[in-house]
Design an enzyme around this catalytic site. Sequence first.
Site, short mmCIF file in Angstrom:
data_model
loop_
_atom_site.label_atom_id
_atom_site.label_comp_id
_atom_site.label_asym_id
_atom_site.label_seq_id
_atom_site.Cartn_x
_atom_site.Cartn_y
_atom_site.Cartn_z
N LYS B 117 0.71 -1.21 0.26
CA LYS B 117 -0.03 0.06 -0.04
C LYS B 117 0.63 1.37 0.10
O LYS B 117 0.57 2.27 -0.57
CB LYS B 117 -0.90 -0.11 1.05
N GLU B 204 -5.26 10.94 8.33
CA GLU B 204 -5.79 11.10 6.74
C GLU B 204 -6.95 11.77 6.66
O GLU B 204 -7.89 11.54 7.45
CB GLU B 204 -5.83 9.37 6.40
N HIS B 239 -17.86 -3.70 2.29
CA HIS B 239 -16.72 -3.47 1.31
C HIS B 239 -16.64 -4.33 0.22
O HIS B 239 -15.44 -4.61 -0.31
CB HIS B 239 -15.43 -3.32 2.19
N ARG B 296 -4.30 -7.71 -11.61
CA ARG B 296 -4.90 -8.76 -12.13
C ARG B 296 -6.08 -8.48 -12.92
O ARG B 296 -6.63 -7.35 -12.73
CB ARG B 296 -5.42 -9.75 -10.87
#
Lengths: 172, 504
Positions: B117, B204, B239, B296
């Site tokens: 990440k 954040e 999610h 992918r």
Amino acid sequence: MQMRIEAGNTLRHVFVQRKNGVYEVTIDGTTHHVDAVRIDPATLSLVVHDAAGGRRSLAAALSPGGAPGAVDVHVAGRRVPVQVQNGSGLGRRREAGATGSGPQRVLAPMPGKVVRVLVKPGDAVTARQGLVVVEAMKMENELRAARDGRVKDVSVVEGQSVDAGTVLVLVE
Amino acid sequence: MPITKVLIANRGEIAVRIIRACRDMGIATVAVYSDCDRAALHVRLADEAWPVGPNPPRESYLRIDTILDVARQSGADAVHPGYGFLAENEDFAAACRDAGLVFIGPSPEAITLMGSKTAARQAAIKAGVPVVPGTEEPLGDDVPDAEVLRIAEGIGYPLMLKAVAGGGGKGMRMVATPDELPGALRAARSEAGSAFGDSAVYLERRILSPRHIEVQLLGDHHGTVLPFVERECSIQRRHQKVIEESPSLAVSPALRRAMTSDAAAVARTVGYTNAGTIEFLLDEDGSYYFLEMNTRLQVEHPITEMVTGVDLVRWQIRIARGERLTLDPETLLIPRGHAVECRIYAEDPDSNFMPSPGRILGLRVPHGPGVRDDSGTYEGGEVPIYYDPMISKLITWGEDRDHALARMRRALAEYEVRGIKTTIPFFLWVLEDADFQASRFDTTFIDRKLGARQGAPLQAIDADHETLAVLAVALDQVTRTPAAARPAASRSLWTSRARHDALR
């Protein structure tokens, strides 16, 4: 052909006969005219005739539910759980209340005429013993005891006309 | 390098999808299967099928050694990983390369880089692509409150306070206003310290009502990276994407230009090849932020195929064998009509989406204009308990969004799965929602709407449905008589055939 089918926690008395090329299905006294064609072992095509002369086409597919006699009917975009009682084929369950307790109310499944009363108050009866014969749509239907018991009350006499749902005999 | 035989290291609908693309190209296919998948659709459709072990994925579909053995024994020259399982495993991609097999996907280096990440975030920053504003450096215990407040001022409220070593929501606090910060900071640090042994936190910006917008990319081995028109993936349950569409009504042509060129820039920065997807959060004010990259093929790739006419799996194979991307970049950014996908799961939406594995007793799949069903199963097939319960992806295409949604409603109504429960009623309910129809939603939409139902059944059964069900059962019993089961016509056919044979 006569059967008891439970849907939405309500037990319905159903009577089916074939007349003029369509099935007359009487559910608790209300008659539906339906053309039914089998598509495959699990699927029927139904064309339901309504009172206004309409013809409603539906596909109905059946699959076994979780319990014996339980059927999931896929119709009109819904899956409707149904319990077949005293039926053949899918319904392998014993007659309603066969293992239950409390008085059993034997009801007229359709409007008709009582042609024979086979028991009187105080009689001991066994499961599946005939109690009353009701004639409807030119067919005689013998209504039977669901389980062993004793006749508490007979509310009708021979020759009497009855509506669907009329209590005929009380067995306890 | 030529590709003549592809081993598909996957199962279910995606294995079937890849087999079909290979067949279209005249390429032989090798399926692998666990014990319970012997009769699975991908095994039935492939040219070859090899067992790879017991049912738990770790003992079969995740066994790199076994899968490479099968590749060698079967003479496959390429491997397609699909999605999930080994698709984003850099060790697998590297092992394929070391074994002389073409891995139909990005390089192991790209998988490693974009799988981290923080490294992916750095790559985005390097490409000049906005990331969710936040602190780049951890804020340890020694950083005074006044300093944190100053940094927070620069990021803007509301913001999230997160543990650097975090996970599972521990050490995470939402901070709406500056006066909440000192308390939240103490709590988050102490929680993070006891949970992870590291009390460092970072800040954040909290995006209150984000949409999840993603950009499909293809990159060849000759330096070309092409972005595709965006996919709208905000309809998520916990999610997990459940409905996707392309294009997004929230993305104007100008915004599309910006997002797609930014996505391609991130991929070029890392020398990305083959299919990949850049995920963005889109804020209500039109600003967007790089979220992560998926290295992918995505589950929802068909909607892109439907609006661009490009077969993405076919291009994955063409790129892997060294071909140049010859697609017209302009046409990839101009959607032709609109496409929607519903992921149909073997789950009971009326029992909190509990998995509903088992045998599919009856299956009626929708057809007709604009309908595509990417399924991994069949009537009589088994949905095993060991894997993802998605049984099919239903995709519809229409001239515009309303048309595509109308076709989706029609297709869902035709779709009939008996024996197991599916999420089809859930989708019919979502499609009836006025906010969904108007494209007024963000990533919290489904969880909010489901929560508001308080467990009410998704599809109420009324008296009419009950009557119809009773009619059906009664008529089923009546038409089940021996005469009905053995029609006179067929009996006489058999009889005459027997007579005919006897007289010969």
